[in-house]
Design a protein around this motif. Structure first.
Motif, mmCIF file in Angstrom:
data_model
loop_
_atom_site.group_PDB
_atom_site.id
_atom_site.type_symbol
_atom_site.label_atom_id
_atom_site.label_comp_id
_atom_site.label_asym_id
_atom_site.label_seq_id
_atom_site.Cartn_x
_atom_site.Cartn_y
_atom_site.Cartn_z
ATOM 1 N N ALA A 312 0.576 -0.925 0.139
ATOM 2 C CA ALA A 312 0.074 -0.175 0.440
ATOM 3 C C ALA A 312 0.950 1.208 0.145
ATOM 4 C CB ALA A 312 -0.893 -0.085 1.304
ATOM 5 N N SER A 313 0.186 2.112 -0.182
ATOM 6 C CA SER A 313 0.698 3.520 -0.021
ATOM 7 C C SER A 313 -0.568 4.504 -0.010
ATOM 8 C CB SER A 313 1.625 4.229 -1.910
ATOM 9 O OG SER A 313 1.777 3.687 -2.548
ATOM 10 N N ALA A 314 0.227 5.503 1.354
ATOM 11 C CA ALA A 314 -0.842 5.886 2.039
ATOM 12 C C ALA A 314 0.205 7.284 1.965
ATOM 13 C CB ALA A 314 -1.057 5.222 4.329
ATOM 14 N N MET A 315 -0.920 8.297 2.600
ATOM 15 C CA MET A 315 -0.907 9.299 2.881
ATOM 16 C C MET A 315 -1.848 9.561 4.140
ATOM 17 S SD MET A 315 0.409 10.885 -0.218
ATOM 18 C CE MET A 315 0.506 12.680 0.227
ATOM 19 N N ILE A 316 -1.298 9.779 5.127
ATOM 20 C CA ILE A 316 -1.283 10.094 6.637
ATOM 21 C C ILE A 316 -1.221 11.684 6.853
ATOM 22 C CG2 ILE A 316 -1.253 8.817 8.719
ATOM 23 C CD1 ILE A 316 -2.585 7.188 6.546
ATOM 24 N N ILE A 317 -1.806 12.396 6.979
ATOM 25 C CA ILE A 317 -1.894 13.746 7.133
ATOM 26 C C ILE A 317 -2.446 14.100 8.667
ATOM 27 C CG2 ILE A 317 -1.548 15.640 6.343
ATOM 28 C CD1 ILE A 317 -1.725 14.558 3.141
ATOM 29 N N GLY A 318 -1.995 15.195 9.660
ATOM 30 C CA GLY A 318 -2.713 15.046 10.221
ATOM 31 C C GLY A 318 -3.667 15.557 11.015
ATOM 32 N N ASN A 319 -3.228 13.999 11.656
ATOM 33 C CA ASN A 319 -4.005 12.624 12.494
ATOM 34 C C ASN A 319 -3.512 13.107 13.672
ATOM 35 O OD1 ASN A 319 -5.886 11.629 10.388
ATOM 36 N ND2 ASN A 319 -3.951 11.116 9.586
ATOM 37 N N SER A 320 -4.419 12.234 14.856
ATOM 38 C CA SER A 320 -3.063 12.062 16.165
ATOM 39 C C SER A 320 -3.523 10.448 17.029
ATOM 40 C CB SER A 320 -3.908 13.294 17.280
ATOM 41 O OG SER A 320 -5.374 13.019 17.302
ATOM 42 N N ALA A 321 -2.592 10.515 17.471
ATOM 43 C CA ALA A 321 -3.276 9.014 18.352
ATOM 44 C C ALA A 321 -2.071 9.303 19.802
ATOM 45 C CB ALA A 321 -2.828 8.241 17.319
ATOM 46 N N GLY A 322 -3.470 9.024 20.931
ATOM 47 C CA GLY A 322 -3.035 9.277 21.922
ATOM 48 C C GLY A 322 -3.826 8.025 23.233
ATOM 49 N N LYS A 323 -2.510 7.965 24.525
ATOM 50 C CA LYS A 323 -3.574 6.854 25.459
ATOM 51 C C LYS A 323 -3.732 5.726 24.336
ATOM 52 C CE LYS A 323 -4.841 11.435 27.826
ATOM 53 N NZ LYS A 323 -5.984 11.560 28.617
ATOM 54 N N HIS A 336 6.332 3.962 -0.254
ATOM 55 C CA HIS A 336 6.094 5.052 -0.874
ATOM 56 C C HIS A 336 4.992 6.455 0.272
ATOM 57 C CE1 HIS A 336 8.756 4.463 -4.004
ATOM 58 N NE2 HIS A 336 7.792 3.422 -3.989
ATOM 59 N N SER A 337 5.103 6.378 1.362
ATOM 60 C CA SER A 337 3.772 5.882 2.978
ATOM 61 C C SER A 337 4.754 7.373 3.387
ATOM 62 C CB SER A 337 3.522 5.729 4.176
ATOM 63 O OG SER A 337 3.216 3.926 3.390
ATOM 64 N N THR A 338 3.842 9.014 3.297
ATOM 65 C CA THR A 338 4.218 9.600 3.898
ATOM 66 C C THR A 338 3.236 10.258 4.437
ATOM 67 O OG1 THR A 338 4.376 10.651 1.058
ATOM 68 C CG2 THR A 338 3.648 12.804 2.953
ATOM 69 N N CYS A 339 3.785 10.176 5.633
ATOM 70 C CA CYS A 339 3.369 10.720 7.826
ATOM 71 C C CYS A 339 3.693 12.316 7.375
ATOM 72 C CB CYS A 339 3.484 9.732 8.096
ATOM 73 S SG CYS A 339 3.432 9.745 9.688
ATOM 74 N N ILE A 340 2.457 13.351 7.460
ATOM 75 C CA ILE A 340 2.883 14.209 8.045
ATOM 76 C C ILE A 340 2.200 15.126 8.825
ATOM 77 C CG2 ILE A 340 3.311 16.798 6.000
ATOM 78 C CD1 ILE A 340 3.447 15.160 4.261
ATOM 79 N N SER A 365 7.797 0.198 6.605
ATOM 80 C CA SER A 365 7.062 0.543 5.777
ATOM 81 C C SER A 365 8.256 1.083 5.076
ATOM 82 C CB SER A 365 6.091 1.890 6.423
ATOM 83 O OG SER A 365 5.331 1.004 6.238
ATOM 84 N N TRP A 366 8.649 1.472 3.971
ATOM 85 C CA TRP A 366 10.180 1.475 3.533
ATOM 86 C C TRP A 366 9.810 2.758 1.847
ATOM 87 C CZ3 TRP A 366 10.952 -0.779 -2.290
ATOM 88 C CH2 TRP A 366 9.921 -1.610 -2.207
ATOM 89 N N ARG A 367 10.597 2.996 1.486
ATOM 90 C CA ARG A 367 10.553 4.571 0.843
ATOM 91 C C ARG A 367 9.809 5.634 1.207
ATOM 92 N NH1 ARG A 367 11.101 1.195 -5.211
ATOM 93 N NH2 ARG A 367 13.193 0.764 -5.132
ATOM 94 N N SER A 368 9.817 5.483 2.716
ATOM 95 C CA SER A 368 8.390 6.253 3.298
ATOM 96 C C SER A 368 9.574 7.614 4.000
ATOM 97 C CB SER A 368 8.001 5.771 4.304
ATOM 98 O OG SER A 368 7.366 4.509 4.384
ATOM 99 N N THR A 369 8.088 8.673 3.782
ATOM 100 C CA THR A 369 8.849 10.003 4.598
ATOM 101 C C THR A 369 7.953 10.733 5.151
ATOM 102 O OG1 THR A 369 9.159 11.182 1.815
ATOM 103 C CG2 THR A 369 8.678 12.806 3.517
ATOM 104 N N VAL A 370 9.074 10.697 7.001
ATOM 105 C CA VAL A 370 8.665 11.304 8.121
ATOM 106 C C VAL A 370 8.759 12.650 8.475
ATOM 107 C CG1 VAL A 370 7.810 10.445 10.463
ATOM 108 C CG2 VAL A 370 8.555 9.247 8.733
#
Length: 623
Positions: A312-323, A336-340, A365-370
């Motif tokens: 999968a290629s995923a765009m993960i933008i402006g999310n939150s995860a806590g507790k 090629h996932s992007t986590c911004i 995940s590989w070739r990914s941007t954080v």
């Protein structure tokens, strides 16, 4: 013939014909049509046209499938089943009208606001309307506000949008999964959309293992402004996605029934690698997962044991995860996932983990941007790239411009089952993490083409006995063709180390073809060398700078009996637990690493320390 009591005649079949008027012949009917009108409007039938070409037009109030139907909640199924009845003919006309209008109102078909006593009946009506919309070309099922109780899952169908009045305003409450389907690669789910409601699992107890949403093989589907709360397992769990969207979704208190042996229990959990020969992809924006037993937002999967499935290629933008009980974000099995711009906070494990879950097997995940993420107060690393559970399938990740504060580690690269290539850690702000700011835990593996540059590391520290008493720490394995350049270090103690290559207690480190240049430290020593082997002529050290600065230290903490609570003053502070036996540490109500180390406190925040023997602690104001 007289009509039954309660029914009224709308028209007769005769009409104007010459002098006889309505006493004349019936005439010939050329066409008939029907349209739905609001429920409070009267039923009307209009006859027009000459006797040889009569035209009949019906106005049918919504909620009355037949012209003279007696309104009743159970009527719709009876009318649709009676193939040769006038009511069925009128209903068929209504179906054509619905398809054109593209919206069905659930309240017109017996679904009431706050329908808390109609479980089996409600499910049948809702599923029937979903099936009807799908069968007639697609459209919208609009739900009312309030609670809607039903007893078995709704099955997703193609080209259907289910729309409520908003999260919290419309609340679906099912005794099982709210939605559960079993689509296949040969028969995927297309064009299914959920919007504007909360789906809650609170009607059953903590031991029931239902998910909020589950189906597989989605194409052009979306989940917008929906919440999945209080589920026994994962809240929102669609698998295998192509051209799909998640927008402003939320989950709370998911995985209640996970006793630690289940693969589920995430807030949002997405499996990848199901579509053969096709690239899976989706976008997730503005979603929030709180208090998941496992991961907050999880992507995991990958090729199926030689099945040739794409990742999968995923765009993960402006999310939150806590507790959450593990990492806030797990991004595995994707390329090629992007986590911004995401926020991970107060999680038991890492904030953002590119790696493998504890149960489902997945490549990192590989070739990914954080890029540009905020990771605060996590029990593991703020950001981690991990090959401990599975071998990596390709070049690694770009980790850039993130803010990692108050975690166990700032950024960690952990190798286990495979070497890694092409990991870049650049321009990050890393402050007040209990142990190393940047940790390269290589084991017996080789990290090739690692680039650590332009990072600002401030007051990251741990007790020397851990082997992590450096702002950048490299332990075990081999660094091959690396560069550590233009990093800036600041400390509150001249005794701390900016960069530590190896320790006496850790596996030896080999440094090959690596440059260490133009780094700036606000304390000496800049580099400490432990159990390290340098390949002759392959380490370049040039242009680095170190200087001592003041500490702005305040008086040593006045330590009380265990459990002892320390509260910061009007400025941010570091509480240093320097010596003694620490058995438990709670920060802001969340259990964190129990041991010696450093804790970052905002003004007025507290840390409670349980210990035995004599505890030595100091507190410093943040410069």
């Amino acid at each position: 013939m007289a009509l039954p009591a309660g029914l009224r005649a709308l028209f007769n079949m005769k009409g104007p014909k010459g002098d006889k008027g309505d006493k004349g012949d019936t005439g010939t009917f050329a066409s008939a049509s029907a349209r739905s009108v609001a429920a409070d409007q009267p039923a009307v039938a209009r006859v027009s046209g000459p006797w040889w070409a009569r035209v009949v037009e019906f106005d049918i109030p919504r909620g009355q499938p037949g012209v003279n139907a007696v309104p009743a909640d159970e009527a719709i199924a009876t009318y649709l089943a009676a193939v040769e009845s006038r009511s069925r003919a009128a209903a068929d006309a209504l179906i054509a009208s619905w398809a054109a209008k593209n919206t069905i109102y659930a309240t017109d078909h017996g679904i009431k606001e706050n329908a808390t006593t109609q479980g089996a009946f409600t499910q049948g009506i809702l599923q029937g309307l979903i099936n009807l919309i799908s069968a007639t070309g697609g459209g919208v099922l609009e739900l009312p506000k309030g609670q809607i109780w039903y007893d078995s899952p709704l099955v997703p169908k193609n080209n259907v949008a289910i729309v409520g009045k908003g999260k919290g305003a419309t609340k679906l409450m099912c005794l099982q999964s709210a939605f559960y389907g079993a689509h296949t690669e040969a028969d995927p789910l297309r064009g299914f959309h959920l919007r504007g409601f909360t789906a809650s699992g609170e009607r059953f107890g903590d031991t029931v293992t239902w998910k909020g949403y589950h189906d597989q093989y989605h194409i052009d589907c979306s989940w917008v402004d929906v919440a999945f709360d209080d589920w026994g397992m994962t809240g929102l769990g669609p698998d295998y996605l192509q051209q799909c969207l998640f927008l402003n979704c939320s989950t709370f208190n998911t995985g209640r029934a996970n006793d630690g042996t289940q693969p589920s229990g995430n807030g949002i959990g997405i499996a990848t690698g199901g579509f053969g020969g096709k690239t899976e992809n989706f976008t997730m924006i503005g979603c929030h997962a709180v208090q998941a037993k496992r991961f907050g937002i999880m992507i995991e999967g990958g090729p199926k044991n030689g099945g040739g499935k794409e990742l999968a290629s995923a765009m993960i933008i402006g999310n939150s995860a806590g507790k959450c009980g593990n990492a806030g974000f797990l991004l595995g099995g994707s390329r090629h996932s992007t986590c911004i711009g995401n926020y991970a906070y107060d999680n038991v494990g890492d904030g953002i983990l590119f790696g493998t879950g504890t149960i489902i097997q997945s490549a990192p995940s590989w070739r990914s941007t954080v890029l540009g993420n905020q990771c605060h107060n996590n029990g593991g690393a703020g950001i981690a790239y991990d090959t401990v559970g599975h071998a990596v399938l390709g070049p690694g990740a770009i980790i850039e411009a993130n803010n990692c504060t108050g975690n166990a580690h700032g950024i960690a690269i952990r190798l286990g089952l495979s070497d890694a290539t092409g990991v870049s850690v650049q321009n990050n702000y890393i402050e007040a993490n209990t142990f190393a700011g940047i940790l390269l835990e290589l084991g017996t593996r080789t990290l090739v083409l690692v680039h650590v540059s332009g990072n600002e590391l401030i007051n990251n520290w741990a007790a020397a006995a851990t082997g992590e008493d450096g702002q950048i720490v490299i332990r075990g394995g081999t660094v091959d063709a690396g560069q550590f350049a233009d990093n800036t270090f600041r400390h509150n103690s001249a005794a701390r180390v900016s960069v530590r290559f190896g320790t006496a207690s850790a596996p030896s480190v080999s440094i090959n073809k690596t440059a260490f240049k133009v780094n700036h430290s606000a304390t000496n020593p800049l580099i400490t060398i432990g159990n390290v082997t340098f390949t002759p002529g392959n380490l370049v050290v040039m242009g680095n700078e170190g200087a001592n600065v003041g500490t702005a230290a305040i008086a040593a903490a006045n330590i009380g009996a265990s459990p002892w609570t320390y509260t910061a003053g009007t400025t941010p502070e570091y509480l240093h637990l320097r010596a003694g036996t620490v058995t438990g540490v709670t920060k802001n109500g969340v259990a964190v690493f129990a041991g010696l180390g450093q804790h970052y406190l905002l003004p007025g925040q507290s840390v409670t320390v349980s210990y035995t023997g004599t505890l030595v602690a100091t507190a410093d104001r943040v410069q």
